[in-house]
Structures are given as C-alpha cells and as structure tokens.
Design a protein around this motif. Structure first.
Motif, PDB file in Angstrom:
ATOM      1  N   ARG A   1       0.830  -1.205   0.000  1.00  0.00           N
ATOM      2  CA  ARG A   1       0.000   0.000   0.000  1.00  0.00           C
ATOM      3  C   ARG A   1       0.865   1.256   0.000  1.00  0.00           C
ATOM      4  N   PHE A   2       2.004   1.192   0.688  1.00  0.00           N
ATOM      5  CA  PHE A   2       2.907   2.345   0.721  1.00  0.00           C
ATOM      6  C   PHE A   2       3.382   2.700  -0.690  1.00  0.00           C
TER       7      PHE A   2
ATOM      8  N   ASN B   1       1.632   2.321  -3.457  1.00  0.00           N
ATOM      9  CA  ASN B   1       0.538   3.069  -4.097  1.00  0.00           C
ATOM     10  C   ASN B   1       0.520   4.514  -3.606  1.00  0.00           C
ATOM     11  N   TRP B   2       0.788   4.704  -2.311  1.00  0.00           N
ATOM     12  CA  TRP B   2       0.819   6.061  -1.772  1.00  0.00           C
ATOM     13  C   TRP B   2       1.929   6.884  -2.432  1.00  0.00           C
TER      14      TRP B   2
ATOM     15  N   ALA C   1      -4.380  13.061  -3.712  1.00  0.00           N
ATOM     16  CA  ALA C   1      -4.080  11.900  -2.869  1.00  0.00           C
ATOM     17  C   ALA C   1      -4.548  12.137  -1.436  1.00  0.00           C
ATOM     18  N   ARG C   2      -4.321  13.337  -0.932  1.00  0.00           N
ATOM     19  CA  ARG C   2      -4.768  13.664   0.438  1.00  0.00           C
ATOM     20  C   ARG C   2      -6.291  13.597   0.535  1.00  0.00           C
TER      21      ARG C   2
ATOM     22  N   VAL D   1      -4.893   9.410   1.503  1.00  0.00           N
ATOM     23  CA  VAL D   1      -3.482   9.004   1.520  1.00  0.00           C
ATOM     24  C   VAL D   1      -2.717   9.864   2.535  1.00  0.00           C
TER      25      VAL D   1
ATOM     26  N   VAL E   1      -0.121  11.819   3.230  1.00  0.00           N
ATOM     27  CA  VAL E   1       0.949  12.433   2.441  1.00  0.00           C
ATOM     28  C   VAL E   1       2.183  12.714   3.297  1.00  0.00           C
TER      29      VAL E   1
ATOM     30  N   THR F   1       4.025   9.535   4.188  1.00  0.00           N
ATOM     31  CA  THR F   1       4.674   8.959   3.005  1.00  0.00           C
ATOM     32  C   THR F   1       5.975   9.692   2.670  1.00  0.00           C
TER      33      THR F   1
END
Length: 350
Positions: free
Chosen positions: A216-217, A219-220, A231-232, A236, A238, A241
C-alpha cells in the motif's frame, strides 16, 4: 433491442480487466529506455575497449555501479513521490564521519559508533521530511539548506576534533574487522572480485521494488507524486509517506557511509559534494520523471549500471577521463529523449 423495443446500452468494460499483450506491457515499463541505453553502452565499449569484456572487469564495473545504485534506488522512490534530496551525497560523508569520530573519541568498539551514526543519519532524513511537510517549501530549498549545513558541519567538526580535514585511523579498534566484513569485504570467484556493496545494492533494489509494486505504501508513493492534494483528498497520508521516503534515503546514506569508512579507515570531510546529482541522474536515466509519479527502482539500477560501464569503460579504452562528464551529459539527454519516445509509443498503443 429488447422484447419491449427499448434500445440496450452497450456494456462498459472495466479497463483494469482488459487483457494487454506482452509487447504493450513491455512498452509500458519505465525502465525500458534505460535497458536499451545500457545495451548500447555495453556494445560500444565492448568494441572500443579490449579489456572491457574480461571477467576481471565484470566485478569492477559492478562495484562502480553498486556504490551509485545503493543511493539511486531510494532517491528514485523519492523522485516518484515528487521530491528531491540534494543533501544525499554529503549525508553519506556525514554518516561516515560520525561513526569514525564517535568511535575514536567516545568508545572502544566501532559498532557503537556505527549504530549512533545510524540514529543520527535517520534524524537527518526525518529533518528533511518534517521541514518539507511543515513549511510547504520546495524540497529543492529544504535539502539545499541541509546540504550546506552538513557540508559546514563536516568540515567544522572534523577540524575541531581531529585538527585536520580527515578523521583519525580506527583500524586497530575493537570491532573494526567485523564491521569491515559487513560493509567493505569482498568475495573472489575465479578472476572476478565481487564487493559486498553489490549484495547491499541487490537487496536495497529488491526491497524498494517490492515496496513500490506490492504494498500500500507503494501506491501512496505514486499517488503523492502524481497529485498530492488529490491523494490527500482520498485519504493518503501524504506527510507520513514523504517522511518515510526521506528516511529511506537516509538509511541508504548510512550504508554507503559505512562502506566509505571501512574501506579506507579514514574519511576526508570534503567528500560527497556533487554525488547527489549522480544519484538523481541515475534515477532519471532509469526512467524516473522529474515531475514525479512515474519510475521504478529497477530502472535506477540500470541507470547505475550505465554509470559503472561508462566510468570504467573510459579507463579500459585508455581515454582521457576528463571526457567522462561529456559522456554523462550526452547519456542523460539521450535517455530522457528515449524514455519520452517509449512512453508516447506505449500511450499510442493503448
């Protein structure tokens, strides 16, 4: 038409379920252009340099590539996430200096200095990440400031503690031999000498690829590099990440720094300046977009191999090494143009 005479809307097919040919999947890979470039560089030096194809040269080229590739993989992930780290090169030297000076001044075992160096180097990465996410300033400005501060600290602390621009020798201290086996040993197979950095490089690229493609990281990372606000909006994290990506760069800098220290016993405080551009160029040659959201860790490895073949190929061809930067710039331009062409071809075949 249905039994009641009403027209039937055509069924929409989810594009994620569409089958694609192996050729289309190949054209869609970000590292394809760099692989073509690597083959071209290999064939070129195989023709012009007699010693390039010798087995002993194989290990030398891989070693040169590994010292760049260890850093290029996390730098590539950071660039996919839309950020830069201009402090990466100097951070390697800082990590080596911390291990050496802490071991020499504070303890009788170098492993203590090695682990203190790991903690401090990770703090450098966390500092870059938190400053970036809290101030909203461009990563170029944040990491340029870190670059300048570390450059000054490296020189200032080294001269303050050692009285010169290099550290004291720690080769006779407890734990040095075991640390050298971990960070700077080599294995000889026939005529090939394989440095342990090659193993570190393979492991780091494999872990980075697994993170990028299977977690999943990963994809982030693509999401924040493509469009951070979007994304946020979909949940996600952000900040987490981007901080994680800077910690990855710091960890690789620690590995490279320990190799530097335990290969030569002493460290010059002015080393590392300019290497950050080499790591970024290797990632770009490997297919990473400067604008973020696209690239691969494997591509960074191919970019590092191109660096290794070029730097050693010029030596084997007995050319003037002053031309190395010219070849480097030419490769960067050609690789970028080739990657752009491959992406257009891939989009045209969809």
């Amino acid at each position: 038409m249905t039994a009641t005479g009403q027209p039937v809307a055509p069924e929409k097919t989810d594009e994620r379920l569409l089958r694609t040919s192996p050729l289309r999947r190949l054209l869609g890979r970000p590292e394809l252009g760099s692989v073509v470039g690597a083959v071209a560089v290999f064939l070129f030096f195989a023709v012009v340099a007699d010693n390039f194809l010798q087995m002993s040269s194989f290990g030398t080229v891989l070693y040169a590539a590994s010292t760049i590739g260890i850093m290029a993989a996390p730098v590539a992930l950071l660039m996919i996430g839309g950020e830069f780290d201009l402090s990466a090169g100097v951070m390697v030297t800082s990590s080596a200096l911390i291990s050496s000076m802490f071991s020499y001044q504070m303890t009788a075992n170098v492993w203590v200095g090695v682990f203190v160096s790991l903690l401090v180097t990770l703090c450098f990465g966390a500092f870059n990440g938190f400053m970036l996410t809290r101030t909203k300033l461009p990563s170029f400005i944040i990491t340029l400031g870190t670059f300048l501060m570390l450059t000054g600290l490296n020189l200032g602390f080294t001269k303050l503690i050692s009285g010169t621009v290099s550290t004291k020798a720690i080769g006779d201290m407890e734990g040095f031999d075991s640390a050298r086996k971990v960070f700077a040993s080599h294995l000889t197979i026939g005529d090939i000498e394989l440095k342990v950095t090659i193993l570190w490089w393979v492991v780091i690229v494999a872990v980075a690829t697994w993170i990028l493609l299977r977690t999943r990281f990963g994809n982030w990372i693509f999401a924040v590099g493509g469009e951070a606000d979007a994304a946020r909006a979909v949940g996600v994290p952000v900040i987490r990440t981007k901080v994680g990506l800077y910690l990855g760069v710091a960890f690789a800098a620690w590995v490279s720094g320990q190799h530097l220290l335990f290969s030569y016993d002493v460290v010059q405080s002015g080393e590392g300046v300019g290497n950050e551009l080499t790591y970024i160029i290797a990632a770009v040659i490997g297919g990473c977009l400067i604008t973020g959201g696209y690239g691969s860790a494997i591509g960074s490895a191919v970019g590092a191999i191109i660096f290794g073949m070029t730097s050693k190929g010029i030596v084997y061809a007995e050319w003037n090494p002053d031309w190395f930067k010219f070849f480097l710039g030419a490769m960067l331009l050609l690789a970028t143009l080739l990657n752009a062409w491959v992406r257009k071809r891939a989009e045209a075949t969809k």
